[in-house]
Motif scaffolding. Structure first.
Motif, short mmCIF file in Angstrom:
data_model
loop_
_atom_site.label_atom_id
_atom_site.label_comp_id
_atom_site.label_asym_id
_atom_site.label_seq_id
_atom_site.Cartn_x
_atom_site.Cartn_y
_atom_site.Cartn_z
N PRO A 244 26.10 37.66 46.32
CA PRO A 244 27.48 37.59 45.81
C PRO A 244 27.68 36.35 44.94
O PRO A 244 27.03 35.31 45.13
CB PRO A 244 28.31 37.48 47.09
CG PRO A 244 27.39 36.81 48.07
CD PRO A 244 26.01 37.33 47.76
N PHE A 245 28.58 36.48 43.97
CA PHE A 245 29.03 35.32 43.19
C PHE A 245 30.50 35.53 42.86
O PHE A 245 30.88 36.54 42.28
CB PHE A 245 28.23 35.15 41.89
CG PHE A 245 28.69 33.94 41.10
CD1 PHE A 245 28.24 32.67 41.43
CD2 PHE A 245 29.61 34.07 40.06
CE1 PHE A 245 28.67 31.55 40.74
CE2 PHE A 245 30.06 32.95 39.36
CZ PHE A 245 29.58 31.69 39.71
N ASN B 101 38.68 35.32 40.80
CA ASN B 101 38.47 36.27 41.91
C ASN B 101 37.74 37.55 41.50
O ASN B 101 38.00 38.62 42.05
CB ASN B 101 39.80 36.63 42.58
CG ASN B 101 39.93 35.97 43.93
OD1 ASN B 101 39.04 35.26 44.37
ND2 ASN B 101 41.05 36.19 44.59
N LYS B 102 36.84 37.43 40.56
CA LYS B 102 35.95 38.55 40.26
C LYS B 102 34.64 38.32 41.03
O LYS B 102 34.04 37.25 40.95
CB LYS B 102 35.68 38.68 38.77
CG LYS B 102 36.86 39.22 37.97
CD LYS B 102 36.50 39.45 36.52
CE LYS B 102 37.63 40.13 35.77
NZ LYS B 102 38.84 39.33 35.73
N LEU B 103 34.24 39.33 41.78
CA LEU B 103 33.04 39.23 42.60
C LEU B 103 31.90 40.00 41.94
O LEU B 103 31.98 41.21 41.74
CB LEU B 103 33.29 39.81 44.00
CG LEU B 103 32.08 39.77 44.94
CD1 LEU B 103 31.82 38.36 45.42
CD2 LEU B 103 32.28 40.72 46.13
N ASP C 263 37.08 43.30 40.88
CA ASP C 263 38.23 42.41 40.82
C ASP C 263 38.90 42.43 42.20
O ASP C 263 39.56 43.41 42.56
CB ASP C 263 39.20 42.86 39.73
CG ASP C 263 40.33 41.86 39.50
OD1 ASP C 263 40.58 41.04 40.40
OD2 ASP C 263 40.96 41.91 38.43
N LEU C 264 38.73 41.37 42.98
CA LEU C 264 39.25 41.35 44.34
C LEU C 264 40.77 41.27 44.39
O LEU C 264 41.38 41.58 45.41
CB LEU C 264 38.64 40.19 45.12
CG LEU C 264 37.11 40.23 45.31
CD1 LEU C 264 36.67 39.10 46.23
CD2 LEU C 264 36.65 41.57 45.85
N PRO D 69 34.05 48.84 42.34
CA PRO D 69 33.12 48.00 41.59
C PRO D 69 32.63 48.69 40.32
O PRO D 69 32.42 49.90 40.30
CB PRO D 69 31.96 47.79 42.58
CG PRO D 69 32.56 48.02 43.93
CD PRO D 69 33.60 49.07 43.73
N GLN D 70 32.49 47.90 39.27
CA GLN D 70 32.01 48.42 37.99
C GLN D 70 30.56 48.00 37.76
O GLN D 70 30.21 46.83 37.92
CB GLN D 70 32.86 47.89 36.83
CG GLN D 70 32.39 48.34 35.46
CD GLN D 70 33.11 47.65 34.31
OE1 GLN D 70 33.95 46.78 34.54
NE2 GLN D 70 32.78 48.02 33.09
#
Length: 621
Positions: free
Chosen positions: A335-336, A341-343, A362-363, A369-370
């Motif tokens: 994870p990053f 707040n985009k994971l 985008d949390l 998820p894209q």
């Protein structure tokens, strides 16, 4: 070195297999110790003696764990000649995708779906089994560039650029180190270099962090003074001992920088004695730590993305699983988290090109998820994406070139095309309208339904023009264009005319139906226009239509009559194919016998176009 051997394979330590029988005892022992190369050699000897589905599967798993996709696919094929568990079919599909065999992969996915219909991956595949063409054609988000500090032979991955332009990464390049028995490469160490406008200084080992075991990757706090890094659980005395060998887990550690050196290293309290914890990312405010773990509560017993609140010096809240929007029964890792707040994370459970792909979610919006798409993602393992906002540059790792290398991810200019569909008469928004985006060659990219506010948004490339087709029940289909833009948000107003407005006296007033030169088959553009007629006829079940096709005066009378008649019949056949009874529509070609503009041989191109038309006459309402 394939990073799965340390960063991911250690997460399976709690699931160590036991010997199938005396014949496989030696191979199974090697496999249980993650010494997959040697295990494969032993299983191969057994496979050459007799047919054994267990040996075939273990051979496939051995190659899977060292990412030898070709051999893994070969032995999964032999293993699946016998009944297997669902996950075996899933892994076989992953290896086939990595080899570019997507149709064969879909066959194996169907078997996986049959055995595990409730699995999140099975549900997603069943909804959209042929997603790859759309994934390949999605707007490119990044360009890539391989870094010049990669070692020529050994693995490099996990690059992260701190705010002070120090670049941290993990590598097995230290040939003086003891070799790792699972793949005969040196153990992993942490390194750092200085980044300056796309160039790097010579990397140096971070000796105060590195141990005799595997170390890395790491994340760095916004001020550059706190590091969370992965290392082995032997430091904490946590391991599994079996058959004279000890197998460790991944644990997470915190370090502080003082006077330019890292020290005060502490193990985080949520490490476990029977699970792994690692590959962390720290939020910009330093209050939340994201990490990967197979701790209790993980979906499917595999690695998930978790988060934990940081409450003080070595004080943390209770770890929280990020849930089924992010995590699947597959593997989620690396994870990053960005400041907004985009994971970013790697997964082989969401829809991808094969093996690990990189995704972003985008949390703040809790959206699906894209997939980052090509060229960042490939059929191989793509993972460990990080982003530095100050330099507007990302980094990721991939084994697409045969070993783990680090790449730069260069953001491309993007446009948010916001399409709003409204009623031409009332001005009200139209929810659930279908909006399709096409490229400059009229190829369909994708379709969305509008939300309750009548809008849908597409992320597209800068400096390109796009076409949008909007359709809604009871409305005339229409086409809208968006000019090339340099970025930002662009509003596209899609105003639809009610179908009732197309009925004028005894005619249906459609735009002209165009055919390719000297052809009579219905094109996509013609079908889009004819769908308006189909909708009107479905809304008026007693309506009967006569189609009159006309040509211009170029060409012989006989040729024009024949071609126009063929086009009239093709038009009728299309309408019938859409569910309209054949007795409700008929057609005939009139060639050049009924010109709208009587200009003979002196017609302009515009006048020829007016004469080359199709009319839709209402015979009965």
């Amino acid at each position: 070195m394939n990073k799965k051997l340390f960063v991911m394979a250690a997460l399976m330590a709690a699931n160590t297999i036991f010997a199938q029988n005396k014949d496989t005892e030696n191979a199974d022992r090697l496999f249980a110790r993650f010494e997959y190369v040697d295990a494969a050699k032993e299983y191969l000897k057994l496979a050459q003696k007799k047919k054994d589905p267990y040996v075939y599967k273990q051979l496939a798993e051995s190659y899977f764990n060292v990412y030898n996709t070709r051999e893994a696919a070969t032995w999964y094929a032999k293993a699946t000649e016998f009944p297997q568990d669902a996950e075996t079919y899933y892994r076989y599909a992953q290896m086939l995708r990595a080899e570019g065999k997507h149709e064969e992969a879909n066959v194996q996915m169907q078997k996986f779906v049959k055995l595990a219909p409730a699995d999140q991956r099975a549900i997603a595949f069943s909804k959209d089994p042929n997603y790859l063409p759309r994934l390949r054609s999605q707007a490119k988000l990044f360009d890539e560039k391989i870094l010049n500090i990669n070692d020529d032979k050994y693995s490099d991955f996990g690059g992260v650029l701190a705010q002070d332009n120090t670049f941290y990464f993990t590598s097995s390049r230290n040939v003086l180190r003891k070799k790792y028995g699972r793949n005969e490469e040196p153990y992993l160490d942490m390194y750092s270099a200085t980044y300056n406008n796309g160039a790097f200084t010579e990397p140096s080992a971070i000796n105060e962090i590195n141990t005799k075991w595997h170390d890395g990757p790491a994340c760095i706090s916004a001020d550059g003074n706190v590091m969370y890094f992965s290392s082995e659980s032997f430091i904490n005395g946590a391991f599994v001992k079996e058959g004279g060998a000890s197998t460790g887990f991944i644990h997470l550690f915190r370090a502080e920088k003082k006077n330019g050196k890292w020290g005060n290293i502490k193990s985080v309290p949520f490490n476990g004695k029977t699970w792994s914890t690692g590959n962390a990312s720290l939020s910009a405010d330093g209050k939340t730590l994201y990490f990967a773990s197979n701790r209790p509560g993980s979906m499917g017993g595999s690695t998930d993305i978790w988060k934990v609140a940081i409450k003080g010096d070595n004080q943390y809240g209770e770890p929280e699983n990020l849930g089924s929007t992010i995590n699947t029964e597959g593997r989620e890792n690396f994870p990053f988290i960005t400041a907004d707040n985009k994971l970013y994370f790697a997964s082989d459970g969401h829809k991808g090109f094969g093996a690990l792909d990189i995704f972003v979610a985008d949390l703040t919006q809790k959206t699906e998820p894209q997939n980052l798409g090509q060229p960042v993602n490939s059929a191989k393992d793509d993972f460990s994406f990080t982003f530095n906002t100050e330099n507007n540059i990302g980094f990721f790792s991939s084994n697409k070139a045969g070993k783990d290398n680090m790449y730069m991810a260069i953001p491309l200019c993007g446009v948010d095309a916001i399409v709003t569909v409204t009623d031409k008469i009332t001005g009200k928004v139209i929810p659930q309208a279908n909006v399709t985006i096409l490229d400059d060659r009229n190829n369909v990219i994708e379709s969305h339904k509008t939300a309750m506010d009548g809008t849908t948004t597409y992320a597209v490339d800068c400096n390109k023009a796009f076409t949008f087709q909007a359709e809604a029940a009871g409305y005339e289909n229409a086409t809208f264009t968006m000019a090339a833009s340099k970025g930002g948000k662009q509003q596209v107003q899609a105003v639809l005319n009610p179908l009732s407005a197309l009925i004028v006296e005894n005619r249906i007033m459609l735009n002209n139906i165009y055919f390719e030169f000297d052809k009579s088959f219905v094109t996509r553009e013609a079908a889009f226009e004819l769908n308006k007629l189909v909708s009107i006829m479905k809304a008026n079940p007693t309506m009967v239509i006569s189609v009159k096709a006309h040509s211009d005066s170029r060409g012989s009378d006989e040729y024009n009559l024949k071609l126009s008649d063929e086009r009239a019949r093709a038009t009728v056949q299309y309408v019938i194919s859409q569910g309209i009874a054949s007795e409700r529509i008929s057609g005939k070609g009139y060639g050049e016998t009924e010109p709208l503009v009587r200009c003979g041989d002196k017609c302009t191109d515009e006048e020829h176009a007016k004469n080359r038309r199709t009319e839709f006459i209402i015979i009965k309402k």
